[in-house]
Write a protein that holds these residues in place. Structure first.
Motif, PDB file in Angstrom:
ATOM      1  N   ASN A  74       3.904  13.247  -3.509  1.00 35.28           N
ATOM      2  CA  ASN A  74       5.422  12.595  -3.081  1.00 35.28           C
ATOM      3  C   ASN A  74       4.161  10.941  -3.303  1.00 35.28           C
ATOM      4  OD1 ASN A  74       6.806  11.487  -0.922  1.00 35.28           O
ATOM      5  ND2 ASN A  74       5.913  13.442   0.533  1.00 35.28           N
ATOM      6  N   VAL A  75       4.838  10.434  -3.113  1.00 35.06           N
ATOM      7  CA  VAL A  75       4.365   8.813  -2.730  1.00 35.06           C
ATOM      8  C   VAL A  75       5.429   8.192  -1.630  1.00 35.06           C
ATOM      9  CG1 VAL A  75       4.094   6.307  -3.586  1.00 35.06           C
ATOM     10  CG2 VAL A  75       4.248   8.390  -4.966  1.00 35.06           C
ATOM     11  N   ILE A  76       4.194   7.929  -0.702  1.00 29.95           N
ATOM     12  CA  ILE A  76       5.428   6.925   0.759  1.00 29.95           C
ATOM     13  C   ILE A  76       4.326   5.502   0.774  1.00 29.95           C
ATOM     14  CG2 ILE A  76       5.476   7.488   3.391  1.00 29.95           C
ATOM     15  CD1 ILE A  76       4.700   9.816   3.015  1.00 29.95           C
ATOM     16  N   LEU A  77       5.086   4.999   0.843  1.00 25.68           N
ATOM     17  CA  LEU A  77       5.242   3.464   1.326  1.00 25.68           C
ATOM     18  C   LEU A  77       4.771   3.071   2.774  1.00 25.68           C
ATOM     19  CD1 LEU A  77       5.156  -0.155   0.662  1.00 25.68           C
ATOM     20  CD2 LEU A  77       7.257   0.153   1.931  1.00 25.68           C
ATOM     21  N   THR A  78       3.620   2.817   2.675  1.00 28.93           N
ATOM     22  CA  THR A  78       2.788   2.551   4.220  1.00 28.93           C
ATOM     23  C   THR A  78       3.159   1.550   4.799  1.00 28.93           C
ATOM     24  OG1 THR A  78       1.006   1.190   3.318  1.00 28.93           O
ATOM     25  CG2 THR A  78       0.730   4.161   3.558  1.00 28.93           C
ATOM     26  N   LYS A  98      -3.569  19.918  -1.637  1.00 24.61           N
ATOM     27  CA  LYS A  98      -3.457  18.390  -1.926  1.00 24.61           C
ATOM     28  C   LYS A  98      -5.041  17.203  -1.108  1.00 24.61           C
ATOM     29  CE  LYS A  98      -0.042  16.300   1.518  1.00 24.61           C
ATOM     30  NZ  LYS A  98       0.598  16.523   3.151  1.00 24.61           N
ATOM     31  N   GLN A  99      -4.354  16.355  -2.307  1.00 28.34           N
ATOM     32  CA  GLN A  99      -5.348  14.375  -2.154  1.00 28.34           C
ATOM     33  C   GLN A  99      -4.342  13.998  -1.292  1.00 28.34           C
ATOM     34  OE1 GLN A  99      -8.816  15.663  -2.051  1.00 28.34           O
ATOM     35  NE2 GLN A  99      -7.615  17.986  -2.659  1.00 28.34           N
ATOM     36  N   VAL A 100      -4.647  12.709  -1.313  1.00 27.20           N
ATOM     37  CA  VAL A 100      -4.335  11.849  -0.521  1.00 27.20           C
ATOM     38  C   VAL A 100      -4.947  10.559  -1.265  1.00 27.20           C
ATOM     39  CG1 VAL A 100      -2.594  10.507   1.652  1.00 27.20           C
ATOM     40  CG2 VAL A 100      -2.344  12.614   0.954  1.00 27.20           C
ATOM     41  N   HIS A 101      -4.012   9.316  -1.656  1.00 27.69           N
ATOM     42  CA  HIS A 101      -5.107   8.261  -1.782  1.00 27.69           C
ATOM     43  C   HIS A 101      -4.036   7.620  -1.494  1.00 27.69           C
ATOM     44  CE1 HIS A 101      -8.725   9.731  -4.368  1.00 27.69           C
ATOM     45  NE2 HIS A 101      -7.862  10.933  -4.017  1.00 27.69           N
ATOM     46  N   ASP A 102      -4.739   6.298  -0.821  1.00 26.20           N
ATOM     47  CA  ASP A 102      -3.816   4.757  -1.085  1.00 26.20           C
ATOM     48  C   ASP A 102      -4.042   4.112  -2.396  1.00 26.20           C
ATOM     49  OD1 ASP A 102      -3.288   6.140   1.862  1.00 26.20           O
ATOM     50  OD2 ASP A 102      -4.651   4.183   2.681  1.00 26.20           O
ATOM     51  N   VAL A 112      -3.002   0.679  -3.713  1.00 23.71           N
ATOM     52  CA  VAL A 112      -2.438  -0.513  -3.803  1.00 23.71           C
ATOM     53  C   VAL A 112      -1.162  -1.776  -4.926  1.00 23.71           C
ATOM     54  CG1 VAL A 112      -2.833  -3.623  -3.337  1.00 23.71           C
ATOM     55  CG2 VAL A 112      -3.756  -2.028  -2.475  1.00 23.71           C
ATOM     56  N   ALA A 113      -0.113  -1.108  -5.431  1.00 21.67           N
ATOM     57  CA  ALA A 113       0.464  -1.906  -6.557  1.00 21.67           C
ATOM     58  C   ALA A 113       1.722  -2.943  -5.670  1.00 21.67           C
ATOM     59  CB  ALA A 113       1.068  -0.481  -6.963  1.00 21.67           C
ATOM     60  N   LEU A 114       2.649  -3.050  -7.055  1.00 16.87           N
ATOM     61  CA  LEU A 114       3.695  -3.591  -6.721  1.00 16.87           C
ATOM     62  C   LEU A 114       4.696  -3.174  -5.567  1.00 16.87           C
ATOM     63  CD1 LEU A 114       3.405  -6.060 -10.222  1.00 16.87           C
ATOM     64  CD2 LEU A 114       3.053  -6.927  -6.976  1.00 16.87           C
ATOM     65  N   ASP A 115       5.146  -1.721  -6.967  1.00 17.21           N
ATOM     66  CA  ASP A 115       6.002  -1.256  -5.796  1.00 17.21           C
ATOM     67  C   ASP A 115       5.898   0.510  -6.488  1.00 17.21           C
ATOM     68  OD1 ASP A 115       6.355  -0.851  -9.261  1.00 17.21           O
ATOM     69  OD2 ASP A 115       7.939  -2.051  -9.275  1.00 17.21           O
ATOM     70  N   GLU A 116       6.741   1.470  -6.135  1.00 17.83           N
ATOM     71  CA  GLU A 116       6.205   2.805  -6.441  1.00 17.83           C
ATOM     72  C   GLU A 116       5.698   2.765  -7.912  1.00 17.83           C
ATOM     73  OE1 GLU A 116       9.013   7.780  -5.849  1.00 17.83           O
ATOM     74  OE2 GLU A 116       9.495   6.069  -4.924  1.00 17.83           O
ATOM     75  N   ASN A 117       6.739   2.775  -8.554  1.00 20.01           N
ATOM     76  CA  ASN A 117       6.187   3.209  -9.444  1.00 20.01           C
ATOM     77  C   ASN A 117       4.850   2.113 -10.731  1.00 20.01           C
ATOM     78  OD1 ASN A 117       9.282   4.403 -10.688  1.00 20.01           O
ATOM     79  ND2 ASN A 117       9.928   1.828 -11.365  1.00 20.01           N
ATOM     80  N   GLN A 118       4.410   1.988 -10.416  1.00 20.54           N
ATOM     81  CA  GLN A 118       3.173   0.901 -10.100  1.00 20.54           C
ATOM     82  C   GLN A 118       2.308   2.312  -9.616  1.00 20.54           C
ATOM     83  OE1 GLN A 118       2.087  -2.964  -9.210  1.00 20.54           O
ATOM     84  NE2 GLN A 118       0.677  -3.005 -11.414  1.00 20.54           N
ATOM     85  N   ALA A 119       2.565   2.247  -8.035  1.00 20.80           N
ATOM     86  CA  ALA A 119       1.609   3.309  -8.268  1.00 20.80           C
ATOM     87  C   ALA A 119       1.789   4.461  -8.612  1.00 20.80           C
ATOM     88  CB  ALA A 119       2.139   3.596  -6.559  1.00 20.80           C
ATOM     89  N   ARG A 120       2.706   5.113  -9.022  1.00 23.59           N
ATOM     90  CA  ARG A 120       2.489   6.608  -9.876  1.00 23.59           C
ATOM     91  C   ARG A 120       1.496   6.251 -10.859  1.00 23.59           C
ATOM     92  NH1 ARG A 120       5.760  10.307  -8.583  1.00 23.59           N
ATOM     93  NH2 ARG A 120       7.873  10.547  -6.473  1.00 23.59           N
ATOM     94  N   VAL A 168       0.984  -0.985   0.362  1.00 22.14           N
ATOM     95  CA  VAL A 168       0.125   0.026  -0.135  1.00 22.14           C
ATOM     96  C   VAL A 168       1.051   1.439   0.126  1.00 22.14           C
ATOM     97  CG1 VAL A 168      -1.732   1.029   1.347  1.00 22.14           C
ATOM     98  CG2 VAL A 168      -1.907  -1.386   0.872  1.00 22.14           C
ATOM     99  N   PHE A 169       1.018   1.940  -0.683  1.00 22.38           N
ATOM    100  CA  PHE A 169       1.494   3.698  -0.926  1.00 22.38           C
ATOM    101  C   PHE A 169       0.499   4.740  -1.360  1.00 22.38           C
ATOM    102  CE2 PHE A 169       3.497   0.458  -3.500  1.00 22.38           C
ATOM    103  CZ  PHE A 169       5.379   0.197  -3.776  1.00 22.38           C
ATOM    104  N   GLU A 170       0.763   5.677  -0.153  1.00 19.83           N
ATOM    105  CA  GLU A 170       0.141   6.991   0.285  1.00 19.83           C
ATOM    106  C   GLU A 170       0.190   7.738  -1.031  1.00 19.83           C
ATOM    107  OE1 GLU A 170      -1.176   8.747   4.569  1.00 19.83           O
ATOM    108  OE2 GLU A 170       0.580   9.976   2.788  1.00 19.83           O
ATOM    109  N   VAL A 171      -0.838   7.876  -1.907  1.00 20.26           N
ATOM    110  CA  VAL A 171       0.239   9.080  -2.616  1.00 20.26           C
ATOM    111  C   VAL A 171      -0.665  10.093  -2.353  1.00 20.26           C
ATOM    112  CG1 VAL A 171      -0.090   9.231  -5.671  1.00 20.26           C
ATOM    113  CG2 VAL A 171       0.543   6.844  -4.381  1.00 20.26           C
ATOM    114  N   SER A 172      -0.248  10.911  -2.811  1.00 24.91           N
ATOM    115  CA  SER A 172      -0.260  12.874  -2.549  1.00 24.91           C
ATOM    116  C   SER A 172       0.065  13.185  -3.953  1.00 24.91           C
ATOM    117  CB  SER A 172       0.553  13.328  -1.632  1.00 24.91           C
ATOM    118  OG  SER A 172       0.063  13.122  -0.091  1.00 24.91           O
TER     119      SER A 172
END
Length: 78
Positions: A72-76, A41-45, A47-55, A11-15
């Motif tokens: 920002n992309v942060i691994l939770t 800024k909006q924040v969404h969780d 679910v991805a394999l890595d940061e690149n996929q989350a982006r 799970v990544f938190e994307v702002s």
């Protein structure tokens, strides 16, 4: 979060925000399509394999061509 992580997903938190809306709001104007809330800024969780996929997932749903900027992309720890 719409789904639980499975098979190596995390799970990544994307702002992110919309730069066009932000610019218009500073001038006391509104975007024709997007609400003024997109200036903030909006924040969404995601679910991805890595940061690149989350982006990639966020960019597909909220395209940079429409003014969306990933801040920002942060691994939770979930």
């Amino acid at each position: 979060m719409l789904q639980q992580p499975t098979k190596g997903q995390r799970v990544f938190e994307v702002s992110f925000y919309n730069k066009e809306v932000r610019s218009l709001v500073k001038e006391n104007q509104s975007h024709l399509f997007f609400d003024d809330q997109w200036a903030d800024k909006q924040v969404h969780d995601v679910v991805a394999l890595d940061e690149n996929q989350a982006r990639k997932l966020i960019s597909e749903r909220f395209p940079p061509d429409d003014g969306f900027i990933i801040e920002n992309v942060i691994l939770t720890k979930i």
